[in-house]
Write a protein that holds these residues in place. Structure first.
Motif, PDB file in Angstrom:
ATOM      1  N   ASP A  86      36.016  41.505  29.551  1.00  0.00           N
ATOM      2  CA  ASP A  86      37.026  41.316  31.087  1.00  0.00           C
ATOM      3  C   ASP A  86      38.150  42.368  30.962  1.00  0.00           C
ATOM      4  OD1 ASP A  86      38.669  40.446  29.442  1.00  0.00           O
ATOM      5  OD2 ASP A  86      38.129  38.105  30.887  1.00  0.00           O
ATOM      6  N   ASN A  87      39.206  43.492  30.395  1.00  0.00           N
ATOM      7  CA  ASN A  87      39.708  43.560  30.571  1.00  0.00           C
ATOM      8  C   ASN A  87      39.651  45.125  29.415  1.00  0.00           C
ATOM      9  OD1 ASN A  87      42.295  45.106  30.997  1.00  0.00           O
ATOM     10  ND2 ASN A  87      43.760  43.447  29.714  1.00  0.00           N
ATOM     11  N   ALA A  88      38.626  45.891  29.550  1.00  0.00           N
ATOM     12  CA  ALA A  88      37.865  46.672  28.885  1.00  0.00           C
ATOM     13  C   ALA A  88      39.106  48.103  28.853  1.00  0.00           C
ATOM     14  CB  ALA A  88      36.614  47.922  29.542  1.00  0.00           C
ATOM     15  N   HIS A 139      25.662  52.787  26.097  1.00  0.00           N
ATOM     16  CA  HIS A 139      25.477  53.216  27.622  1.00  0.00           C
ATOM     17  C   HIS A 139      26.652  52.382  28.139  1.00  0.00           C
ATOM     18  CE1 HIS A 139      24.827  53.894  31.580  1.00  0.00           C
ATOM     19  NE2 HIS A 139      23.959  53.057  31.581  1.00  0.00           N
ATOM     20  N   SER A 140      27.679  52.512  29.466  1.00  0.00           N
ATOM     21  CA  SER A 140      28.825  51.865  29.769  1.00  0.00           C
ATOM     22  C   SER A 140      27.759  52.005  31.154  1.00  0.00           C
ATOM     23  CB  SER A 140      29.943  51.963  29.787  1.00  0.00           C
ATOM     24  OG  SER A 140      30.996  51.558  31.073  1.00  0.00           O
ATOM     25  N   LEU A 141      27.572  50.616  31.632  1.00  0.00           N
ATOM     26  CA  LEU A 141      27.377  49.918  32.897  1.00  0.00           C
ATOM     27  C   LEU A 141      28.075  50.309  34.135  1.00  0.00           C
ATOM     28  CD1 LEU A 141      25.079  46.875  32.445  1.00  0.00           C
ATOM     29  CD2 LEU A 141      24.092  48.783  32.348  1.00  0.00           C
ATOM     30  N   THR A 142      29.582  50.055  33.670  1.00  0.00           N
ATOM     31  CA  THR A 142      30.677  50.363  34.571  1.00  0.00           C
ATOM     32  C   THR A 142      30.913  51.861  34.590  1.00  0.00           C
ATOM     33  OG1 THR A 142      32.014  49.397  33.387  1.00  0.00           O
ATOM     34  CG2 THR A 142      31.127  47.915  35.072  1.00  0.00           C
ATOM     35  N   GLY A 143      31.003  52.402  33.746  1.00  0.00           N
ATOM     36  CA  GLY A 143      31.752  53.802  33.518  1.00  0.00           C
ATOM     37  C   GLY A 143      32.863  53.449  33.036  1.00  0.00           C
ATOM     38  N   VAL A 144      33.635  52.651  32.689  1.00  0.00           N
ATOM     39  CA  VAL A 144      35.101  52.161  32.634  1.00  0.00           C
ATOM     40  C   VAL A 144      35.364  52.583  30.986  1.00  0.00           C
ATOM     41  CG1 VAL A 144      36.623  50.346  32.274  1.00  0.00           C
ATOM     42  CG2 VAL A 144      35.116  49.960  33.783  1.00  0.00           C
ATOM     43  N   GLN A 145      34.898  53.068  30.083  1.00  0.00           N
ATOM     44  CA  GLN A 145      34.438  53.335  28.871  1.00  0.00           C
ATOM     45  C   GLN A 145      33.612  54.540  28.302  1.00  0.00           C
ATOM     46  OE1 GLN A 145      34.603  49.944  25.607  1.00  0.00           O
ATOM     47  NE2 GLN A 145      33.802  48.666  27.578  1.00  0.00           N
ATOM     48  N   GLY A 146      32.887  55.037  28.994  1.00  0.00           N
ATOM     49  CA  GLY A 146      32.206  55.916  28.813  1.00  0.00           C
ATOM     50  C   GLY A 146      30.872  55.943  28.517  1.00  0.00           C
ATOM     51  N   ASP A 147      30.071  56.101  28.052  1.00  0.00           N
ATOM     52  CA  ASP A 147      29.166  56.343  26.761  1.00  0.00           C
ATOM     53  C   ASP A 147      28.835  57.293  26.362  1.00  0.00           C
ATOM     54  OD1 ASP A 147      27.666  55.520  29.635  1.00  0.00           O
ATOM     55  OD2 ASP A 147      25.853  57.371  29.399  1.00  0.00           O
ATOM     56  N   SER A 148      28.430  56.565  24.855  1.00  0.00           N
ATOM     57  CA  SER A 148      28.927  57.388  23.285  1.00  0.00           C
ATOM     58  C   SER A 148      27.762  56.678  22.639  1.00  0.00           C
ATOM     59  CB  SER A 148      30.928  56.894  22.895  1.00  0.00           C
ATOM     60  OG  SER A 148      30.393  55.083  22.177  1.00  0.00           O
ATOM     61  N   PHE A 149      28.201  58.083  21.604  1.00  0.00           N
ATOM     62  CA  PHE A 149      27.234  57.805  20.718  1.00  0.00           C
ATOM     63  C   PHE A 149      27.842  57.629  18.842  1.00  0.00           C
ATOM     64  CE2 PHE A 149      24.866  60.047  17.157  1.00  0.00           C
ATOM     65  CZ  PHE A 149      23.965  59.583  16.586  1.00  0.00           C
ATOM     66  N   ALA A 150      28.181  57.030  18.420  1.00  0.00           N
ATOM     67  CA  ALA A 150      28.212  56.599  17.107  1.00  0.00           C
ATOM     68  C   ALA A 150      26.923  56.577  15.844  1.00  0.00           C
ATOM     69  CB  ALA A 150      28.811  55.024  17.439  1.00  0.00           C
ATOM     70  N   TYR A 205      48.426  42.083  26.761  1.00  0.00           N
ATOM     71  CA  TYR A 205      46.647  42.480  28.010  1.00  0.00           C
ATOM     72  C   TYR A 205      46.456  40.738  27.066  1.00  0.00           C
ATOM     73  CZ  TYR A 205      47.972  47.052  25.648  1.00  0.00           C
ATOM     74  OH  TYR A 205      48.500  48.189  25.254  1.00  0.00           O
ATOM     75  N   ASP A 206      45.083  40.426  27.688  1.00  0.00           N
ATOM     76  CA  ASP A 206      44.379  39.878  27.402  1.00  0.00           C
ATOM     77  C   ASP A 206      42.805  39.957  27.009  1.00  0.00           C
ATOM     78  OD1 ASP A 206      46.570  37.139  27.500  1.00  0.00           O
ATOM     79  OD2 ASP A 206      46.564  37.491  29.448  1.00  0.00           O
ATOM     80  N   VAL A 207      41.834  40.001  26.891  1.00  0.00           N
ATOM     81  CA  VAL A 207      40.269  40.183  27.068  1.00  0.00           C
ATOM     82  C   VAL A 207      39.482  38.912  26.335  1.00  0.00           C
ATOM     83  CG1 VAL A 207      39.236  41.993  26.216  1.00  0.00           C
ATOM     84  CG2 VAL A 207      41.341  42.576  25.654  1.00  0.00           C
ATOM     85  N   ASN A 208      38.958  39.618  27.267  1.00  0.00           N
ATOM     86  CA  ASN A 208      37.695  38.177  26.666  1.00  0.00           C
ATOM     87  C   ASN A 208      36.493  38.886  26.446  1.00  0.00           C
ATOM     88  OD1 ASN A 208      38.251  34.577  27.421  1.00  0.00           O
ATOM     89  ND2 ASN A 208      39.219  36.351  29.232  1.00  0.00           N
ATOM     90  N   GLU A 209      35.652  38.714  25.581  1.00  0.00           N
ATOM     91  CA  GLU A 209      34.642  39.562  25.116  1.00  0.00           C
ATOM     92  C   GLU A 209      33.274  38.785  24.102  1.00  0.00           C
ATOM     93  OE1 GLU A 209      33.585  43.133  21.499  1.00  0.00           O
ATOM     94  OE2 GLU A 209      35.611  42.514  21.479  1.00  0.00           O
ATOM     95  N   VAL A 210      32.571  38.963  25.106  1.00  0.00           N
ATOM     96  CA  VAL A 210      30.872  38.371  24.944  1.00  0.00           C
ATOM     97  C   VAL A 210      29.694  39.269  23.928  1.00  0.00           C
ATOM     98  CG1 VAL A 210      28.952  36.831  25.923  1.00  0.00           C
ATOM     99  CG2 VAL A 210      31.568  36.727  26.213  1.00  0.00           C
ATOM    100  N   ASN A 226      48.527  45.104  34.301  1.00  0.00           N
ATOM    101  CA  ASN A 226      48.455  44.410  35.241  1.00  0.00           C
ATOM    102  C   ASN A 226      46.790  44.557  36.092  1.00  0.00           C
ATOM    103  OD1 ASN A 226      51.272  43.443  35.169  1.00  0.00           O
ATOM    104  ND2 ASN A 226      51.635  45.870  35.236  1.00  0.00           N
ATOM    105  N   HIS A 227      46.380  45.805  35.872  1.00  0.00           N
ATOM    106  CA  HIS A 227      44.491  45.306  36.572  1.00  0.00           C
ATOM    107  C   HIS A 227      43.725  46.232  35.897  1.00  0.00           C
ATOM    108  CE1 HIS A 227      47.752  47.442  39.663  1.00  0.00           C
ATOM    109  NE2 HIS A 227      48.217  47.581  39.109  1.00  0.00           N
ATOM    110  N   PRO A 228      42.810  44.790  35.346  1.00  0.00           N
ATOM    111  CA  PRO A 228      42.361  45.369  33.988  1.00  0.00           C
ATOM    112  C   PRO A 228      41.154  45.637  34.325  1.00  0.00           C
ATOM    113  CG  PRO A 228      42.837  43.246  34.586  1.00  0.00           C
ATOM    114  CD  PRO A 228      43.493  43.419  35.443  1.00  0.00           C
ATOM    115  N   LYS A 229      40.025  46.585  33.975  1.00  0.00           N
ATOM    116  CA  LYS A 229      39.192  46.142  34.494  1.00  0.00           C
ATOM    117  C   LYS A 229      37.613  45.361  33.540  1.00  0.00           C
ATOM    118  CE  LYS A 229      40.150  50.746  36.669  1.00  0.00           C
ATOM    119  NZ  LYS A 229      39.913  52.313  36.983  1.00  0.00           N
TER     120      LYS A 229
END
Length: 396
Positions: A51-53, A96-107, A383-388, A58-61
């Motif tokens: 919820d805060n990628a 693959h990022s569904l919103t583009g906040v983090q960008g697609d990547s190959f690892a 920051y605060d981050v929830n991750e599922v 102040n402006h979590p995405k």
């Protein structure tokens, strides 16, 4: 000195590295073997919601990452090594990022290890080398306020132990190289040399005195190299039938190298470490794991800091609900304080749980939830981050 490499080598214990990343490397029975070679092949797929990628105060995405890819693990048996083998774990995943906040990547995280025990006269000599290639997990960069970066880590070590009745003595040396292709300023080279005499109360349970000396070189010209030593007294092994682990307490001295504007700075203090596993005899399906740690100074801690003091507590309870289902709640707290440079003080609290299900012999699934909160003395760094995370692993 072990403080110098504890952040990278021991960060698993105090920063709770992402369960999703760990689950991309399933431990399963081998499905291919010929001669000295064995190979396991599989496939991993999962989704990760944060919820805060962007880790904003102040402006979590929010963002959802979908990850798929093959996994490979295996080894080469070395007949001259006393039963040891060269091991390899590899996963090639696309996210693959569904919103583009983090960008697609190959690892393509890679882990390779080799351990060679050699017996020379009455000495037990062990040579080892471990190599990893990966991307810093969210938990690590979140705590120390860094950007995620690809890293190569190679750790080579050698030790020689001689047993004299109930007494033993161990000499050890280790070199750790950290390479960051996208951020050379993070690169680090560390050496650790130690001498550890021990007395065994019984087989597998001893008291020891570890004497360590370390040298640490940092690539960032704004940070300062360091040398230091530590002396620790501790217990190690099977303390009781239900309790095993290590407890140590000691004193550390660290010297920061002089610069054009600063003389040599010395940092002294108590260091302590507790790492225990407890399984109640009447409840063998439940295991408690506790770690408590304090170091007066580690290198490459908080951003823009040559030395960071660290204190923390982690606790995990792993309970096997039935033969197919395991539940593991956990909680952790870490306090970080920059002793040079940024002077930042930060606290990290992590609470979560992991539920793992064995659907078939070849298919496993995991559901994990984790909440992280970071409180910093610097503006804009809390920051605060929830991750599922939902993840499935299939072995061919």
């Amino acid at each position: 000195m072990r403080q110098h490499h504890r952040l990278r080598r021991g960060v698993v214990s105090w920063l709770w590295i992402s369960w999703a990343l760990a689950l991309a490397h399933p431990a399963v029975a081998q499905n291919f073997q010929t001669g000295p070679f064995r190979l396991n092949m599989g496939f991993t797929a999962g989704a990760d919601f944060r919820d805060n990628a962007n880790l904003s105060e102040n402006h979590p995405k929010a963002d959802v990452l979908l990850t798929v890819g093959p996994t490979i693990s295996g080894g080469i048996f070395l007949p001259f090594s006393g039963g040891e083998e060269f091991t390899l774990t590899l996963a090639a995943t696309y996210s693959h990022s569904l919103t583009g906040v983090q960008g697609d990547s190959f690892a393509a995280p890679l882990n390779a290890g080799l351990v060679l025990p050699i017996y020379v006269a009455e000495w037990n000599v062990v040579l080892s080398d471990y190599f990893t290639y990966d991307t810093d997990p969210l938990d690590t960069v979140y705590a120390v306020n860094r950007t995620q970066a690809e890293q190569y880590v190679n750790t080579a070590s050698a030790s020689a132990t001689r047993q004299l009745g109930k007494f033993s003595t161990t000499f050890a040396a280790q070199r750790s190289d950290y390479f960051f292709p996208t951020d050379p300023s993070l690169e680090q080279l560390g050496y650790v040399f130690s001498f550890t005499p021990a007395y065994f109360f019984r087989e597998g349970y001893s008291v020891f005195i570890r004497n360590s000396y370390g040298i640490n070189y940092l690539s960032d010209p704004t940070l300062r190299d360091s040398t230091g030593y530590s002396v620790d007294l501790g217990l190690n092994g099977q303390i009781t039938k239900s309790l095993n682990g290590t407890i140590s307490l000691g004193w550390s001295h660290l010297a920061l190298a002089a610069t054009k504007t600063n003389g040599v700075d010395n940092i002294d203090g108590v260091d302590a470490a507790v790492s225990l596993n407890y399984s109640q005899p009447l409840r063998p399906n439940t295991t408690h794991t506790l770690s408590v740690f304090h170091s007066p100074g580690i290198s490459l801690g908080l951003e823009n800091s040559s030395i960071t003091a660290i204190t923390g507590v982690n606790y995990t309870l792993a309970h096997r609900l039935n033969r197919y289902l395991t539940l593991a709640p956990s909680v952790g707290w870490t306090h970080l304080e920059s002793l040079n440079g940024s002077r930042e003080i930060a606290d990290l609290v992590v609470v979560g749980f992991r539920l793992q299900r064995q659907f078939t012999k070849k298919l496993t699934g995991t559901f994990a939830y984790e909440y992280q909160t970071r409180s910093s003395s610097l503006s804009g760094q809390s920051y605060d981050v929830n991750e599922v995370t939902v993840n499935f692993n299939y072995t061919f």
